[in-house]
Enzyme design. Structure first.
Site, PDB file in Angstrom:
ATOM      1  N   SER A  44      61.342  33.439  69.167  1.00 56.87           N
ATOM      2  CA  SER A  44      61.518  34.761  70.522  1.00 56.87           C
ATOM      3  C   SER A  44      63.361  36.017  70.346  1.00 56.87           C
ATOM      4  O   SER A  44      63.332  36.778  69.896  1.00 56.87           O
ATOM      5  CB  SER A  44      61.567  34.420  71.609  1.00 56.87           C
ATOM      6  OG  SER A  44      62.884  33.779  71.886  1.00 56.87           O
ATOM      7  N   LYS A 102      54.095  37.470  77.569  1.00 56.22           N
ATOM      8  CA  LYS A 102      54.792  37.058  77.506  1.00 56.22           C
ATOM      9  C   LYS A 102      55.576  36.375  79.140  1.00 56.22           C
ATOM     10  O   LYS A 102      54.968  35.207  79.519  1.00 56.22           O
ATOM     11  CB  LYS A 102      56.025  36.479  76.600  1.00 56.22           C
ATOM     12  CG  LYS A 102      55.549  36.010  74.676  1.00 56.22           C
ATOM     13  CD  LYS A 102      57.580  35.839  74.367  1.00 56.22           C
ATOM     14  CE  LYS A 102      57.862  34.785  74.636  1.00 56.22           C
ATOM     15  NZ  LYS A 102      59.215  34.721  74.186  1.00 56.22           N
ATOM     16  N   TYR A 108      51.657  29.185  79.212  1.00 61.83           N
ATOM     17  CA  TYR A 108      52.844  29.107  77.733  1.00 61.83           C
ATOM     18  C   TYR A 108      53.869  27.937  77.980  1.00 61.83           C
ATOM     19  O   TYR A 108      54.945  27.765  78.829  1.00 61.83           O
ATOM     20  CB  TYR A 108      54.027  30.670  78.593  1.00 61.83           C
ATOM     21  CG  TYR A 108      55.133  30.481  77.337  1.00 61.83           C
ATOM     22  CD1 TYR A 108      54.890  31.826  77.076  1.00 61.83           C
ATOM     23  CD2 TYR A 108      55.882  29.834  77.335  1.00 61.83           C
ATOM     24  CE1 TYR A 108      55.882  32.083  75.938  1.00 61.83           C
ATOM     25  CE2 TYR A 108      56.535  30.339  76.295  1.00 61.83           C
ATOM     26  CZ  TYR A 108      57.037  31.233  75.291  1.00 61.83           C
ATOM     27  OH  TYR A 108      57.174  31.824  74.716  1.00 61.83           O
ATOM     28  N   ASP A 150      65.696  29.863  69.272  1.00 65.41           N
ATOM     29  CA  ASP A 150      64.840  29.072  68.267  1.00 65.41           C
ATOM     30  C   ASP A 150      66.582  28.588  67.001  1.00 65.41           C
ATOM     31  O   ASP A 150      66.269  29.988  66.682  1.00 65.41           O
ATOM     32  CB  ASP A 150      63.883  28.310  68.146  1.00 65.41           C
ATOM     33  CG  ASP A 150      62.526  28.789  68.606  1.00 65.41           C
ATOM     34  OD1 ASP A 150      63.430  27.656  69.078  1.00 65.41           O
ATOM     35  OD2 ASP A 150      62.518  29.670  69.373  1.00 65.41           O
ATOM     36  N   ASP A 155      66.150  30.252  75.399  1.00 71.87           N
ATOM     37  CA  ASP A 155      66.363  30.038  74.863  1.00 71.87           C
ATOM     38  C   ASP A 155      66.342  30.354  73.309  1.00 71.87           C
ATOM     39  O   ASP A 155      65.684  31.008  72.448  1.00 71.87           O
ATOM     40  CB  ASP A 155      65.998  28.107  74.234  1.00 71.87           C
ATOM     41  CG  ASP A 155      64.795  28.358  74.142  1.00 71.87           C
ATOM     42  OD1 ASP A 155      64.356  29.132  73.858  1.00 71.87           O
ATOM     43  OD2 ASP A 155      64.172  27.509  74.231  1.00 71.87           O
ATOM     44  N   ASP A 204      67.498  25.389  70.189  1.00 74.72           N
ATOM     45  CA  ASP A 204      66.905  24.147  69.672  1.00 74.72           C
ATOM     46  C   ASP A 204      66.752  24.501  68.527  1.00 74.72           C
ATOM     47  O   ASP A 204      66.298  25.005  68.127  1.00 74.72           O
ATOM     48  CB  ASP A 204      65.295  24.306  70.236  1.00 74.72           C
ATOM     49  CG  ASP A 204      65.158  24.568  71.360  1.00 74.72           C
ATOM     50  OD1 ASP A 204      65.659  23.539  72.594  1.00 74.72           O
ATOM     51  OD2 ASP A 204      63.855  24.490  72.039  1.00 74.72           O
TER      52      ASP A 204
END
Length: 723
Positions: A97, A224, A233, A111, A109, A163
């Site tokens: 995202s 989303k 989700y 990625d 968060d 993450d």
């Protein structure tokens, strides 16, 4: 390079496999509806301000410098020549995202991908880098999930959730201008590194394949938000994750390249509420490469044939991003697509507003029957590791329950809840998940026994074995699964949760519509957790790729048929196929233990006044079968009472006669009082086993825990379905 040639082969004039369904430009009404959509989303914090964006950029800069420092130190410790040590490099790439430009305010968060040169091993990432992170004051809630499909380290850095996945390249150094879009960067890499790189490669390819980035991003933000509010989700729980939602939205943008977000959202629900699953969603044609890596292709790979909702990533090697989806989760999502279509149709007609689309699902009023899954540990650190593992395996429990012939839907709520402190005083840190169950209606007046024991026990054994293999199993780590009715949920949920949810407006869509009447069959072909490691799959080759054009044509036909159905007023949606599904092998557990059988329906783990009758039994589990024998034990306090309670609302006026089964006495009394009524369900057997297994009682590798120092909870849950 191959990647450059593929870009040049992209069809001119349109995006995707087919020509657009509509090239109509937006009308004035479309602009008004889109502006109203933006205003409706603002209260949910989906738009990030410049200050927070700067904060995220700063954190990523710090993390990039930290990674380069670690890689350089590692090179020195491995005695690499100084000429290499000084320029080994290393780089952080973003995907998901954040890279797509749709990250939300506050809670979203990041990625990220750590790319390292050839001297850095994966074990270094999960050991020395993990320890280095642990020593940073800015890092909180650090945990590693090394056995995940894409291994990851999760943590908070200066309050920003990260993450972080890892990939090493077959290069001595990693420069700042490295371009991951070139397929040559995948050469000589193991499958885990390829998966890690695919996150960044897929995100960049999605952005390249949409006609209008601004419309794509706004539509994706809306979808989303809707998915999170409606509880669909979560990739790890068997729904869709961010990249899958992005690919679905990207396909709609390809089909309606000039439409604004308000129209695109409506078309999104139109197309996918009527999509002919399991036909795949593709953003571009599947292509071959000189690397000959395994790609998603059900004609070549038998395991791919059991994917029930395939959405295929556009970057080589193409994979299905929805391998976790089950028949139940797909049915839940299809039902939500149908609701979304109804709501957006009303909005575009001026009969409703966008806030209705984002109303939350009232999960705890939706079903009559629930499974409460609890995971507990004594310390916070152990609890973080434990719930991460348990959460990643909940879809195994869903799959086990789906294979029960009397269950049509096993719907997991992705959100976890803290355990009720009054119920779990001795358990330390506790997290809970809830699964709603839909049972098949009885076809006759004969009572039907529904046994949930084997599916639940197989799930807990899977988690304990995995924890033991990862060496994270500690004293105090427990999993418990409890059946409860809707009226008993208040014993488990935080105070006020049910009341708040009752006040929220909910849709009138029936849970018995065709989208929910499905049943996953038990197939011989296994697609278990381990099967997702496709190292041993048959590699794709040129002969198999000759068949791909047929797949492209069938997918295009699906899109056209959906639009034609809409124009002709067709509203029916095909029932989910009963021949498709993920099959997870179950290893039988052999065990002998003394258990306490509760003939009342009290939820396990809590004390409710009136649950007094307990029968002491000897239970022998052998390869999923059981034998019961025992005598009645009566609570002294209740012995003097002329009546004994077997549930919060019903009573047994006589105790069982000597030698009579306590449940038979309950059933007989209920028959005289009218029982539960037509089609009712009742808990007739709930057993607890809390024991320490010795090593002699663990005959083979399928046993849950190869140690005698960990306490294991064994439990049997059976229900009776009255006709």
């Amino acid at each position: 390079s191959p990647s450059t040639s593929r870009q040049q082969n992209q069809p001119q004039g349109h995006y995707g496999l087919t020509s657009p369904i509509s090239l109509a430009p937006p009308s004035d009404k479309d602009h008004i509806h889109t502006q109203k959509l933006i205003e409706a989303m603002k209260p949910f914090g989906v738009f990030e301000d410049q200050e927070e964006l700067y904060r995220r950029t700063t954190v990523l800069g710090k993390l990039n410098n930290f990674v380069r420092e670690w890689i350089s130190e590692l090179a020195e410790s491995k005695n690499l020549p100084p000429s290499i040590t000084e320029q080994v490099g290393g780089k952080i790439f973003t995907f998901g995202s954040y890279r797509l430009g749709v990250h939300t305010k506050g809670s979203s968060d990041i990625d990220a991908l750590c790319v390292a040169p050839s001297h850095v091993e994966r074990s270094d990432f999960f050991q020395s880098f993990f320890e280095k992170l642990k020593n940073l004051e800015e890092v909180k809630n650090l945990r590693a999930i090394e056995d995940a499909y894409v291994p990851v380290i999760k943590f908070e850095f200066d309050g920003i959730e990260i993450d972080l996945v890892f990939a090493k390249l077959s290069l001595p150094t990693v420069s700042d201008d490295l371009d991951l879009r070139d397929d040559s960067c995948l050469k000589s890499l193991d499958i885990r590194c390829i998966r890690s790189l695919n996150g960044s490669r897929v995100t960049d390819e999605i952005l390249r394949l949409v006609p209008n980035l601004e419309n794509f991003r706004l539509t994706l933000r809306a979808v989303k938000l809707w998915a999170k509010r409606r509880g669909v989700y979560s990739n790890i729980m068997g729904f869709l994750g961010g990249v899958s939602w992005a690919m679905l939205v990207a396909r709609i943008c390809q089909l309606y390249p000039n439409a604004l977000a308000s129209t695109l959202v409506n078309k999104f629900f139109l197309i996918f509420s009527k999509w002919d699953w399991p036909k795949p969603v593709l953003l571009k044609r599947l292509e071959e490469s000189f690397l000959n890596l395994p790609v998603w292709d059900p004609r070549v790979n038998p395991s791919d044939r059991y994917h029930v909702m395939p959405i295929i990533t556009p970057a080589y090697p193409q994979q299905n991003s929805t391998y976790n989806v089950s028949v139940s989760t797909r049915a839940v999502m299809v039902e939500e697509f149908q609701r979304g279509l109804e709501v957006t149709d009303e909005i575009l007609k001026g009969k409703s507003d966008w806030s209705k689309l984002f109303e939350p699902l009232n999960f705890f009023q939706k079903y009559k029957h629930y499974i409460v899954l609890t995971a507990s540990a004594f310390t916070e650190e152990h609890h973080l590791n434990w719930i991460g593992l348990v959460e990643s395996k909940i879809r195994v429990l869903v799959g086990n329950l789906e294979r029960n012939e009397f269950i049509t839907i096993a719907h997991v709520q992705p959100q976890s809840f803290p355990g009720n402190k009054d119920l779990y005083k001795q358990s330390g840190y506790v997290s809970m998940w809830f699964l709603g169950l839909v049972f098949k209606k009885a076809e006759s007046a004969v009572k039907t026994n529904v046994d949930l024991t084997h599916g639940i026990q197989s799930f807990t054994d899977t988690v304990y074995r995995q924890a033991s293999a990862l060496n994270i199993l500690k004293e105090g780590m427990k999993i418990e699964a409890t059946y409860v009715k809707r009226k008993q949920l208040h014993y488990f949920l935080p105070a006020g949760t049910l009341q708040k949810r009752k006040k929220q407006r909910v849709s009138d869509i029936s849970q018995n519509n065709s989208g929910l009447q499905c049943k996953r069959s038990s197939l011989g072909e296994s697609c278990s957790d381990g099967s997702k490691d496709r190292d041993s799959r048959t590699p794709s080759n040129s002969s198999s790729l000759n068949k791909i054009s047929k797949l492209d044509i069938s997918t295009a036909e699906t899109e056209r048929n959906v639009e034609c159905q809409s124009c002709s007023g067709a509203n029916s949606v095909a029932e989910p196929s009963t021949s498709k599904g993920l099959c997870i092998p179950v290893s039988p557990t052999e065990m002998e233990a003394t258990v306490a059988l509760r003939t009342s329906g009290a939820p396990i783990g809590c004390t409710i006044p009136g649950y007094n009758t307990v029968c002491q039994l000897r239970t022998c589990f052998v390869q999923g079968q059981h034998k019961l024998s025992g005598t009645l034990i009566t609570d002294p306090k209740s012995a003097a009472s002329p009546k004994q309670h077997y549930s919060p609302t019903s009573k047994v006026s006589r105790p069982p006669t000597p030698g009579e089964c306590p449940q038979k006495a309950i059933d007989g009394e209920k028959a005289r009082r009218g029982g539960l009524g037509q089609g009712g369900f009742e808990v007739v057997l709930i057993t607890d086993v809390e024991q320490r297994l010795s090593s002699k009682e663990l005959p083979d590798s399928s046993s849950p825990v190869p140690t005698n120092s960990i306490r294991i909870i064994k439990r049997s849950i059976k229900l009776t379905l009255n006709g």
